[in-house]
Design an enzyme around this catalytic site. Sequence first.
Site, PDB file in Angstrom:
ATOM      1  N   ASP A 354       0.512  -1.154   0.299  1.00 23.29           N
ATOM      2  CA  ASP A 354      -0.013  -0.271   0.354  1.00 23.29           C
ATOM      3  C   ASP A 354       0.604   1.531  -0.315  1.00 23.29           C
ATOM      4  OD1 ASP A 354      -1.603  -2.229   0.781  1.00 23.29           O
ATOM      5  OD2 ASP A 354      -2.933  -0.771   1.756  1.00 23.29           O
ATOM      6  N   GLU A 496      -6.453 -11.073  -4.156  1.00 23.46           N
ATOM      7  CA  GLU A 496      -5.641 -12.004  -3.253  1.00 23.46           C
ATOM      8  C   GLU A 496      -7.490 -13.348  -3.389  1.00 23.46           C
ATOM      9  OE1 GLU A 496      -5.794  -9.644   0.091  1.00 23.46           O
ATOM     10  OE2 GLU A 496      -3.284  -9.335  -0.104  1.00 23.46           O
ATOM     11  N   LYS A 609     -10.855  -9.653  -7.252  1.00 28.11           N
ATOM     12  CA  LYS A 609     -11.029  -8.364  -5.537  1.00 28.11           C
ATOM     13  C   LYS A 609     -10.644  -7.449  -5.788  1.00 28.11           C
ATOM     14  CE  LYS A 609      -8.933  -8.515  -0.830  1.00 28.11           C
ATOM     15  NZ  LYS A 609      -8.467  -9.160   0.160  1.00 28.11           N
ATOM     16  N   GLN A 610      -9.752  -7.001  -6.613  1.00 25.70           N
ATOM     17  CA  GLN A 610      -9.431  -5.341  -6.865  1.00 25.70           C
ATOM     18  C   GLN A 610      -8.464  -5.808  -7.912  1.00 25.70           C
ATOM     19  OE1 GLN A 610      -6.938  -6.965  -3.090  1.00 25.70           O
ATOM     20  NE2 GLN A 610      -5.814  -4.981  -3.880  1.00 25.70           N
TER      21      GLN A 610
HETATM   22  C1  BGC Z   1      -5.540  -5.851  -0.309  1.00 19.07           C
HETATM   23  C2  BGC Z   1      -3.920  -5.318  -0.629  1.00 19.07           C
HETATM   24  C3  BGC Z   1      -3.521  -4.696   1.033  1.00 19.07           C
HETATM   25  C4  BGC Z   1      -4.735  -4.731   1.949  1.00 19.07           C
HETATM   26  C5  BGC Z   1      -3.787  -4.069   3.369  1.00 19.07           C
HETATM   27  C6  BGC Z   1      -6.345  -5.971   1.490  1.00 19.07           C
HETATM   28  O1  BGC Z   1      -7.397  -6.466   1.477  1.00 19.07           O
HETATM   29  O2  BGC Z   1      -6.401  -7.075  -0.830  1.00 19.07           O
HETATM   30  O3  BGC Z   1      -4.006  -5.911  -1.346  1.00 19.07           O
HETATM   31  O4  BGC Z   1      -2.079  -4.764   0.979  1.00 19.07           O
HETATM   32  O5  BGC Z   1      -5.815  -4.925   1.831  1.00 19.07           O
HETATM   33  O6  BGC Z   1      -4.324  -2.594   2.998  1.00 19.07           O
END
Ligand code: BGC
Length: 777
Positions: A354, A496, A609-610
């Site tokens: 992040d 993830e 997810k992202q």
């Molecule tokens: C995300 C990660 C992130 C982490 C901390 C997770 O939900 O998938 O990409 O680094 O949260 O923010």
Amino acid sequence: MSTGMKYYKDNPWLIGEDVFNIDWLGKVEAAMSLGNGYLGLRSVTEESYIGEQRDTFVSGTFNKVSENEVTELPNIPDLIGMEFRLNGKRLDTTKGLLTDYHRDLNMRTGELTRSFIWEYGGIKVQCNFKRFVSFSQKHLIGQLVEIKNLGQPVEVEFISGINGQVTNSGAQHFTEGDKVLTEGKYMQMMPYTTQSDIFLVLSTTHKIKKEEDIYHESKKRVEMGRRKIYNRYWINLDAGEEVEIEKISSIYTEIDKEIEGKTIAEVKNIALKELKKAEVTGYQKLFEKSAKDWEDNVWSVLPITIKSKNFKDQLAINFARYHLHAIAPAHDQRMNIAAKGLSGEGYKGHTFWDTEIFMLPYFTFTHPDIAKSLVTYRHLGLEGAHKKAEENGFEGAQFPWEAAWPDDGETTPVWGAADIVTGKQTKIWSGFIEQHITSDVAFGIKQYMDVTGDQKFAREKGFEVILDTAKFWASRLEWQEDKKRYEILEVIGPDEYKEHVDNNAYTNYTAYWNINLAIKLYEKLKENEQHIFWNLDKKLKLSQVYEQWIDKVDKIYLPKPTEKGVIPQDDSYLSKKVIDLTKYKQSPQVGTLFHDYNLEQVNEMQVTKQADVLLLLFLFEDLFSKEEKLVNWNYYEPKTVHDSSLSLSTHAILAADLDKLDLSYELFNKAMNIDMGENMLSSDDGIHAASLGGIWQMVVFGYGGVRCLDGKLRIEPHLPEAWSNLTFGIIWRGNPLIIEVNKKQVSVTNNGSSQISFEAFGSKYCVSVGTKKNINI
Ligand code: BGC
């Protein structure tokens, strides 16, 4: 009656609430939290309520509560709490009649205020509370309480001091600690963290005034209990009378650089001396000094103004910048920003990718000194990264997915949320196989060096990290004899929801990029900077690995687009089943997919997810054509549930690049509302630090069109329909640039001391010192 968070059309610096609802405490505590990077406070009320999360954190004080738990940032004893009894009745605003209620955070000054009239059982009082965490004196917290009696005579009894009974969701990180009262009014508590053995010195005092400038010697009694010390005071107020209570507190820890080597007794004395000084200065002056520091060090440095039809846009960028500075431990390179900052227990105070991909760019482009501290943390983390690589049988530096103290190595917990099918805890694999963090760290460092031109950092630290991370990747690659290529198997990419996949596109491309960068750097240093080269060669045995890099790099498998142009997210993604995601995408809550499926089942679906492939296209945009971006956008966005707060900003920027400005602006609005929006439960565990960095990126990278590509600056703005003007600044190679954009023109003013050049819409421009360049859009 309004509900939820309150914003003011005429003031883009205030966020607040005008309804007190104990079901929403978490959101307000986090969104209105205070901090100065050294310490952070959730904005709990002075008197306590069920459902509150009374957290104070100090950066870097990590402690492990037991062998099978990971280290976390401990919730330190509470200095904020004050319990009031009025004629024997506990001040509790959920009872009786509460009118004129307001709670606001002024982000410009960093002051939290709360005021109301409370009537209960014959009592009627006006209460005003103020609080700040000093931005100029990092150890200091100031509180001011005013109680005015609007009814019959009332006896105000209050207890206030230091409360060490707080925990991290039940985990107690501190020893009992000595408790001392000096001169009847200075209270101190000195606990140690149970495993990392860091001492804390917590101090507090009260000053009570009934009339202007007159110290009121009220009746009082000291009380000490288990893990707590407080004074109990009694003050009588006749009708119309008013009392003012100033509570000044401070926190010191053994790891503070300026007290290095001092004993706990010495620090106790320093804290006491400083507290006495602060007491004399008083709340108002201490606060003004702090507010001035916010102004001088944050707001007046490259201000951002947005002229928009929607007043919340300006508020959002102020909100993002406020929190980024409240949570960035700029004072100490051994610390970094946590995923929830200093505003909640979520993610245990750990640092993730992040930082590099979402938050660091803000600092790199606007506060290079803070960025330097953040990248230096990763250099200090090389020890932990070596440890991790070695444990896994690799070479070089493999950065931990979650990081705490720099040399801790991996700190990701192993067990997480409930699996709704098996009823067991889900295993968190990220610490084992989410490996893209290593190239993300190299990416952040490269961007820092390119944007700032900081040669000293590059030579002393940056080059080493880039070379050392490339060593890891070279040893991580797996040769596939049948395919005659190197692959990266068994990973988790940014998405993830896909675990144990082979050849995640983001991971493979960024590993390839990392090794290639190291090759170019090796050659450049060997050719031009021999002294540095030989030092690094000695340390990292570069000559041996260089041959390997050359041999391997072009044999790394980079997932190629399908006939339709879709870059496979990994080897199996495209063959997985597609499900209707409408219900989940529309839900105001994240993670609702897991009400119906477990992670194993989600793993077998084309659900992302992202941003994953799309993040790759954004970060390495010069490697992909606009058509490729569009095809992949059309493929992946509909399959992305944006369950991570890291997702929306990337999508908003890409959408702007793809000229989908209306859609981009819709996503911008959703992204800003992660912490500022109507969903009153979204920030309970803390604010989403990456998404705050994302807000700045959407403004400056997305609409301002700024990029640093291959070491060159590009500025190609495009404003959403609602915006008529955007003015912001960046520092390019030490030169502050002011960039002003409207629908027709962009102007770049060079306030620096050397000429700069940049590209815009296919042309190259130079701006000499003190001049302004106008370009038609
Ligand atoms: C995300 C990660 C992130 C982490 C901390 C997770 O939900 O998938 O990409 O680094 O949260 O923010």
